[in-house]
Design a protein around this motif. Structure first.
Motif, short mmCIF file in Angstrom:
data_model
loop_
_atom_site.label_atom_id
_atom_site.label_comp_id
_atom_site.label_asym_id
_atom_site.label_seq_id
_atom_site.Cartn_x
_atom_site.Cartn_y
_atom_site.Cartn_z
N ARG A 231 -14.62 -41.70 -3.37
CA ARG A 231 -15.88 -41.32 -4.00
C ARG A 231 -15.75 -40.20 -5.01
N GLY A 232 -14.56 -39.62 -5.14
CA GLY A 232 -14.38 -38.54 -6.11
C GLY A 232 -13.50 -37.45 -5.56
N ILE A 233 -13.69 -36.24 -6.06
CA ILE A 233 -12.90 -35.09 -5.60
C ILE A 233 -13.44 -34.65 -4.24
N CYS A 234 -12.56 -34.65 -3.24
CA CYS A 234 -12.99 -34.33 -1.88
C CYS A 234 -12.51 -32.96 -1.41
N LYS A 235 -11.57 -32.36 -2.13
CA LYS A 235 -11.06 -31.05 -1.71
C LYS A 235 -10.43 -30.34 -2.89
N GLU A 236 -10.66 -29.01 -2.98
CA GLU A 236 -10.07 -28.19 -4.03
C GLU A 236 -9.43 -26.96 -3.39
N MET A 237 -8.35 -26.50 -3.98
CA MET A 237 -7.71 -25.28 -3.50
C MET A 237 -6.92 -24.64 -4.63
N ALA B 151 -4.45 -37.05 7.48
CA ALA B 151 -3.38 -37.46 8.38
C ALA B 151 -2.99 -38.92 8.15
N ASP B 152 -1.67 -39.15 8.06
CA ASP B 152 -1.09 -40.49 7.91
C ASP B 152 -1.62 -41.20 6.66
N GLU B 153 -1.81 -40.44 5.58
CA GLU B 153 -2.30 -41.03 4.33
C GLU B 153 -1.44 -40.58 3.16
N THR B 154 -1.48 -41.38 2.09
CA THR B 154 -0.93 -40.98 0.80
C THR B 154 -2.12 -40.67 -0.11
N VAL B 155 -2.25 -39.42 -0.48
CA VAL B 155 -3.45 -38.95 -1.18
C VAL B 155 -3.14 -38.75 -2.67
N GLU B 156 -4.10 -39.14 -3.50
CA GLU B 156 -3.99 -38.89 -4.94
C GLU B 156 -4.54 -37.49 -5.22
N ALA B 157 -3.79 -36.71 -6.00
CA ALA B 157 -4.19 -35.33 -6.29
C ALA B 157 -3.87 -35.02 -7.74
N ILE C 51 -12.83 -34.01 -12.85
CA ILE C 51 -12.12 -32.72 -12.88
C ILE C 51 -12.88 -31.71 -13.72
N LYS C 52 -13.36 -32.15 -14.88
CA LYS C 52 -14.10 -31.25 -15.77
C LYS C 52 -15.36 -30.73 -15.08
#
Length: 284
Positions: free
Chosen positions: A19-25, A44-50, A135-136
């Motif tokens: 659904r979009g950006i789920c976490k920022e740090m 957990a147990d995932e390949t995440v796009e960042a 992102i913007k």
């Protein structure tokens, strides 16, 4: 001669879901994640796009690296993952304009280093919105608390507004000597921009305190993460110690049982010898 100063850039990492950006740090938090000091159970147990992004003080994206990250069953980053995000961003080619001029972009199909291709992904549409636009928007919301540029303060100290004092007041203590008179004539002090200068100094003091506050928060968080890791390690050592004690106890029981079995075998052999001796005597 004046030299152009390199603008300060804030580095951050943004994680994407369907659904979009789920976490920022901020990048120091991401480094703690890479070092195994913290976990992200939601991945957990995932390949995440960042995306690794560099942001200037005007809250404009200047570079973006789109990469993937593998997490294990406990939400920790795969320790084999290794990618020089900052170096890739610095050597990236020109990409699209995200409001502050063309950014430096690294993604799948837009990278000169093929050895990192398996760890890259290509931004596209997500929930009806372009990933770059997401992102913007996230940078504009500024949930990370990035300190922006004070344009009013910059205007106050801009070169065209600077004033140079008269040459005869460059040296000395604010007085001039009248050649026709031995008395000292004080120079009238004028500070038309003293209020503006006070505002600039106050703004700088506020920014300094804010930086110190952020540094203190990060240090406290790092201490807490280190303590958490030490406690987990101590618990793991305790579990292993208990398991080792159980195994050693079982091994001791086996040794004792084996010793008893050996004694029984010796007794049986002795009885067998006696029986054989009696049998031979009866035959004679």
């Amino acid at each position: 001669m004046s030299t152009a100063t390199k603008p300060m850039l804030t580095e951050a990492v943004m994680f994407f879901s369907e659904r979009g950006i789920c976490k920022e740090m901020l990048f120091p938090e991401f480094e703690a994640l890479l070092d195994g000091l913290v976990a992200s159970p939601e991945f957990a147990d995932e390949t995440v796009e960042a995306a690794f992004v560099q942001i200037n003080s005007r809250l404009q994206v200047r570079a973006a690296v789109f990469f993937t990250l593998d997490f294990d069953l406990d939400g920790y980053v795969n320790r084999l993952w290794n990618m020089p995000l900052r170096q890739l961003a610095e050597k990236a080619e020109r990409g699209p304009d995200m409001g502050g001029g063309p950014i430096r972009l690294v993604c799948l199909g837009y990278n000169k280093q093929p050895n990192y291709r398996p760890l890259l992904w290509k931004p596209g549409q997500r929930a009806g919105t372009n990933d770059l636009a997401l992102i913007k928007e996230a940078v504009t919301r500024n949930t990370l608390g990035i300190l922006g540029e004070d344009e009013e303060a910059i205007g106050i100290i801009s070169p065209e507004r600077l004033q140079v004092a008269a040459e005869d007041s460059w040296y000395g203590s604010g007085v001039i000597i009248d050649p026709d008179n031995t008395t000292l004539t004080p120079i009238e002090s004028s500070a038309p921009h003293s209020d503006d200068l006070d505002e600039v100094l106050e703004q700088h003091a506020l920014e300094t305190r804010e930086y110190q506050r952020q540094i203190e928060l990060l240090n406290n968080r790092l201490k807490a993460l280190t303590l958490e890791k030490d406690q987990a390690l101590a618990e793991l050592k305790g579990t292993h110690a208990d398991h080792l004690e159980i195994v050693q106890g079982e091994l001791l029981d086996i040794k004792q049982e084996l010793a008893q079995q050996q004694k029984l075998n010796v007794a049986l052999k002795r009885d067998l010898v006696k029986l054989q001796s009696r049998t031979s005597t009866d035959i004679d």
